[in-house]
Design an enzyme around this catalytic site. Structure first.
Site, PDB file in Angstrom:
ATOM      1  N   ASP A  88       0.839  -1.182   0.000  1.00 60.53           N
ATOM      2  CA  ASP A  88       0.000   0.000   0.000  1.00 60.53           C
ATOM      3  C   ASP A  88       0.887   1.250   0.000  1.00 60.53           C
ATOM      4  O   ASP A  88       1.858   1.334   0.751  1.00 60.53           O
ATOM      5  CB  ASP A  88      -0.881  -0.037   1.254  1.00 60.53           C
ATOM      6  CG  ASP A  88      -1.853   1.116   1.329  1.00 60.53           C
ATOM      7  OD1 ASP A  88      -2.748   1.174   0.484  1.00 60.53           O
ATOM      8  OD2 ASP A  88      -1.702   1.947   2.236  1.00 60.53           O
ATOM      9  N   GLU A 134       1.508   0.333  -4.871  1.00 59.53           N
ATOM     10  CA  GLU A 134       1.056   1.629  -5.351  1.00 59.53           C
ATOM     11  C   GLU A 134       2.249   2.575  -5.434  1.00 59.53           C
ATOM     12  O   GLU A 134       2.816   2.954  -4.412  1.00 59.53           O
ATOM     13  CB  GLU A 134      -0.003   2.197  -4.407  1.00 59.53           C
ATOM     14  CG  GLU A 134      -1.305   1.403  -4.408  1.00 59.53           C
ATOM     15  CD  GLU A 134      -2.324   1.976  -3.443  1.00 59.53           C
ATOM     16  OE1 GLU A 134      -3.432   2.304  -3.889  1.00 59.53           O
ATOM     17  OE2 GLU A 134      -1.990   2.095  -2.251  1.00 59.53           O
TER      18      GLU A 134
END
Length: 1022
Positions: free
Chosen positions: A604, A641
């Site tokens: 993340d 990400e």
């Protein structure tokens, strides 16, 4: 005085040396001072090396620039008129009152040490901490070259309160000038607050605010001695790394076992004392509820590496014991020494609701179910070949009535081969799906784990499809129900307890159930990737769910220039640029790989970590072997990400692990270029109808909401179509493409939102997707963007065409769970806390989720007007037959991808050599992309020439045509004349009858493809 921070400790310390520091009476602390002053209640100075602190230019007196303090050659300037000092208060309580450094009754007096301006910071510091460029170096070394603090004294100083005080000289005639008048209120830089504080960093009070001070505090200054112009606290993470990191990186942390005996270690270099509190359970796996009664207290031993250890040599603390650490430590946010009871940051097992850590030995055979040990991980040909399915544990089974109620929403649901969900996953795996990506399954701070503590919403099931009643019921219990996406880390190395079944949430029991889930997925041919969140924690400071900050305050979290915890990620950002924070991240990943045998990790907000951190993590995994660790670490795939924003943006703190900066690592980042090209607009548009894209009807099927000129829309479509082509070619920065303007340009020469369009050095470094858990589902976006008149049959076709841009490209293909079932969340743009009602998947295909009421207002209210119209439209609700059609055509896409290695060449050189886009350029048909993946060496059709690599011995090539337009097209491809392309056997025998009307003319090379269709044609090798 003797500065001995451990003097009051009950712990035994192996580092007993002390250093004698000057007493307050040995250092002048006089000078008139009236509040407020700059820097108070902040941490604006940095301690960077044992003898060196960094001082911000923003705290220089008004009218004083850096050039007045530091010469051009980096040496200190003479006559700057500044006097700086370091204040050390071993147990806190230091304050500046009327220009004097004072202590607090009952606490040791603060010590004041002169600091000298040294000029520029050392280059070695700035190379690692570029955010300190321009700061001024202050040194503890005196004019004779002697340090005022030996290293042992520095270590001790770091266990207490630290302030830097700046004084400025004033003429004798201006002796009454106040600090406020001297420094003014117009300082440059962030955080120039003038507000005093009676506690916390900076600790500044007026004389009236101090009720009791030591009698030996210095009096007011005489004329010419200087006034206090700034007082601020000190950030210490950099010097802690300097002093401890090399040794601490090698230390065992958490609980470890030798012949069944646990020992314990906690890295807490600023703690004054540490004690282990333990509760024997009588169960070696610790799989029992929380034990009542008083704890056994065991003082920890301090070591030079900053660790506190309980060796447990007599085995008085048995395996399976529950435990907590009691840490006595100075806490800057409270301004005093606190005694914190905290779980182990390296916990490997926990009691329910994370109340206590558990000393579980995960190598215990009792924790190794056969389902896990006997199911080897499936093997994928290469990382580019991966097809990934993003799935939330609770979404998988919460609404599955074929799963017993006690197992719904749990790991155990994956162990039921005859459930609707597992039958569906097995079907996907047989079609070619390779990997299940699980949303966070580490210990989560925001989900109550006890079933009795989980609120259940009272949803009015008969409310209308556009009613607000359903979301009101969900919102009422959103923070106390069983649902959350889980991006709220509590403990990184323990499975989440709410996903374990009743009676199996404590200790090693939840490990067993997690391992059973992994084994069950492996058994049906699916690898398992875990979604990891190391960029933030759910809390910091003294908050109930704070762990790291209660152990080493101010170290594990990223502080801004004034000492506040940054929150650009949403919560308390972690500072993995600090050595032991990075180590915790790497150790956690290795733990999951070794002890749970998972097959990869998704990170993340990976751009909030450094490239160096991700490279070191990759290297650590690569050292794992099947023989020694039970897993081949080189085979694990990493992606995340790669966004760049917040305080780390543009490499402000380090070279980020972001898009385009991971060349050569094989680490993937999500390709938002392809996503936005297919969708149109961006995820942040308030009205999604206003911008269509390649896969939603731009130009070819306008919805009437785009008010740009036809020429602007045509240019936008041409640009987005080029982005689709680049995405299909692995988003390679070096891929040469004939663009809409007619020029051949490399992918990195095209732009995207101020950056380069293509950024990958290899196909696996770009992950293709058009839907993920974030933002609206693909079905919901098309509900916005396609014309309202679009039939459900055509909506299904466009949905599948969008998925095809992901599935038939050279990069890893990423699907959100249920997209093949037209999954809807009733237009919810952010369903992280929207409960099972909006999130659960119906694997039977009876209901796709559209029309369950307006989504929660907190994140959707500004769109409710448009959403009401759409949710109330019956024609937008697909029947089970249409859902089945979508599912079957999506399965065909997986079969196509798996049918030939030409779809996942893996090597960037092969992609550049074999993948082309005939028909591209200024004359390209709107909404049409033709992609050739060639397996011929030359125009003669020859095979076997020297150096030729025959990728697929069965094929000479694959031709893929995407027709996103609303009409049948005949695309001339004269370069393919004379070749024999035919519709693939998979589509010829597949679920889509329309695609069977595709035709290829070998004489002219023209291919004819129906509207809203992706056709895959192959040329057999003869």
């Amino acid at each position: 005085m003797t500065f001995t921070p451990t003097a009051t400790s009950t712990a035994t310390s192996t580092a007993t040396s002390t250093a004698t520091l000057p007493t307050p009476s040995q250092v002048s602390v006089t000078g008139p001072c009236d509040p407020p002053v700059a820097g108070s209640a902040e941490l604006r100075a940095y301690w960077v090396e044992p003898d060196t602190l960094a001082w911000p230019v923003s705290l220089l007196p008004r009218g004083t620039g850096r050039e007045d303090v530091v010469d051009d050659d980096g040496s200190p300037s003479a006559g700057a008129g500044l006097s700086l000092s370091l204040v050390v208060a071993s147990r806190g309580g230091a304050r500046v009152v009327s220009g004097a450094v004072r202590g607090t009754d009952g606490l040791p007096d603060p010590v004041v040490l002169p600091l000298r301006v040294a000029g520029d910071l050392p280059r070695r510091v700035l190379e690692n901490r570029p955010n300190l460029e321009g700061y001024i170096a202050l040194t503890l070394v005196d004019d004779e070259g002697a340090s005022r603090l030996e290293e042992a004294a520095v270590r001790e100083a770091l266990t207490g309160q630290l302030l830097v005080v700046q004084r400025v000289q004033v003429p004798a005639g201006n002796a009454s000038t106040s600090a406020s008048g001297s420094s003014g209120s117009s300082r440059t830089g962030s955080g120039s607050s003038r507000t005093g504080s009676s506690s916390g960093s900076g600790g500044f009070d007026s004389a009236e605010e101090v009720s009791s001070l030591g009698e030996e505090a210095a009096g007011p200054p005489g004329p010419g001695e200087g006034v206090v112009d700034a007082v601020t606290g000190v950030q210490t993470a950099i010097v802690l790394d300097h002093l401890y990191a090399d040794a601490a990186r090698r230390a065992e942390l958490g609980v470890s076992f030798s012949q069944g005996r646990p020992s314990f270690s906690l890295w807490a270099p600023t703690a004054k004392s540490v004690t282990l509190l333990s509760w024997p359970t009588g169960d070696p796996t610790g799989s029992v509820p929380q034990v009542a009664g008083p704890a056994v207290r065991t003082p920890a031993e301090r070591s030079e590496d900053g660790c506190w250890r309980v060796p447990n040599r007599d085995a008085a603390i048995p395996a399976g014991s529950q435990y907590l650490w009691e840490v006595e430590v100075y806490v800057p946010v409270t301004g005093r020494v606190e005694t914190n009871l905290v779980t182990d940051p390296y916990s490997v097992a926990l009691t329910v609701d994370s109340a206590r850590s558990v000393a579980a030995d995960l190598s215990d055979p009792r924790l190794a179910p056969r389902r896990w040990t006997d199911a080897p991980a499936p093997v994928v040909p290469n990382d580019a070949s991966r097809s990934i399915y993003e799935l939330h544990v609770r979404d998988f089974s919460a609404a599955d009535t074929t799963v017993p109620a006690s197992r719904r929403g749990t790991y155990k649901a994956f162990t039921l081969p005859d459930s609707a969900g597992m039958r569906h996953l097995s079907r996907l795996a047989r079609a070619g799906l390779s990997t299940v990506h699980l949303l966070p399954v580490f210990d989560i701070a925001t989900i109550p784990e006890r079933r009795t503590g989980q609120a259940v919403p009272d949803v009015p099931v008969h409310a209308g499809p556009a009613s607000t009643d359903q979301q009101a019921a969900i919102t009422a219990v959103a923070d106390t129900d069983a649902y959350n996406w889980g991006y709220d880390p509590f403990h990184w190395m323990v499975p989440e307890g709410s996903y374990a079944t009743d009676g199996h949430q404590d200790g090693g029991a939840r490990t067993v159930e997690f391992r059973e889930m992994v084994g069950a997925l492996h058994a049906v041919g699916l690898q398992v990737v875990l979604d990891q969140v190391y960029n933030h924690t759910s809390a910091s400071g003294q908050a109930p769910t704070s762990v790291l900050d209660k152990v080493v305050p101010g170290y594990y979290h990223r502080l801004d220039a004034v000492g506040k915890v940054t929150t650009s990620t949403c919560c308390a950002n972690t500072a993995t640029e600090n050595a032991m924070a990075e180590r915790l991240m790497v150790d956690s990943v290795l733990w999951w790989a070794r002890h749970y045998r998972v097959d990869g990790f998704r990170f993340d907000l990976m751009g909030h970590h450094s490239r160096d951190t991700m490279v070191r993590l990759r290297e650590a995994l690569d050292r794992l072997t099947l023989a020694d660790d039970g897993v081949d670490g080189r085979a694990l795939y990493l992606y995340g990400e790669g966004w760049s924003f917040g305080e780390v943006a543009s490499n402000a703190l380090f070279t980020q692990a972001s898009q385009g900066q991971l060349d050569g690592t094989g680490i993937g980042t999500f390709n938002d270029r392809l996503r936005d090209a297919v969708h149109g607009g961006s995820p942040f548009d308030v009205d999604h109808r206003a911008r269509q894209g390649f896969g939603s009807g731009l130009v070819t099927d306008p919805n009437g909401h785009d008010h740009r000129s036809p020429a602007e829309q045509a240019a936008d479509l041409a640009y987005r179509t080029d982005l689709v082509r680049l995405g299909l070619a692995g988003n390679l920065r070096t891929y040469g493409l004939t663009t809409a303007e007619g020029a051949v340009r490399r992918g990195e020469e095209l732009g995207f939102n101020g950056s380069v369009a293509a950024y990958a050095s290899a196909p696996q470094e770009s992950v293709s997707y058009v839907e993920a858990h974030d933002n609206e589902t693909l079905y919901d976006l098309l509900a916005y963007k396609l014309p309202r008149r679009t039939t459900m049959a055509d909506r299904v076709r466009m949905h599948i065409l969008c998925l095809a841009t992901v599935t038939l490209g050279q990069s890893p293909a990423f699907w959100a769970a249920g997209t093949e079932l037209l999954r809807s969340k009733s237009l919810d743009r952010d369903s992280y806390n929207s409960g099972d009602w909006f999130n659960a998947v119906d694997w039977t295909g009876r209901d796709n989720g559209f029309g369950r009421g307006l989504p929660p207002g907190e994140r959707n209210r500004e769109r409710w007007g448009v959403q009401s119209e759409l949710l109330g439209e019956p024609s937008l609700v697909p029947s089970p037959a249409y859902i089945a059609t979508a599912r079957d055509q999506a399965l065909d896409l997986l079969r196509l991808r798996a049918s030939t290695p030409l779809f996942w060449l893996g090597d960037p050189g092969l992609v550049r050599e074999r993948v082309s886009f005939p028909g591209a350029g200024p004359g390209a048909l709107p909404g049409v992309v033709a992609m050739l993946i060639d397996d011929l060496i030359d125009d003669t059709g020859s095979h076997g020439s020297s150096g030729f690599q025959d990728i697929d011995p069965a094929l000479d090539g694959v031709l893929v045509v995407f027709n996103a337009s609303a009409a049948r097209v005949a695309q001339p491809l004269p370069a393919l004349a004379g070749r024999d392309f035919r519709l693939s056997r998979i589509q010829e025998e597949g679920a889509d009858g329309v695609v069977r009307t595709t035709r290829f003319d070998p004489v002219s090379g023209t291919v004819s493809v129906p509207a809203r269709t992706v056709a895959v044609l192959t040329q057999a090798q003869v």
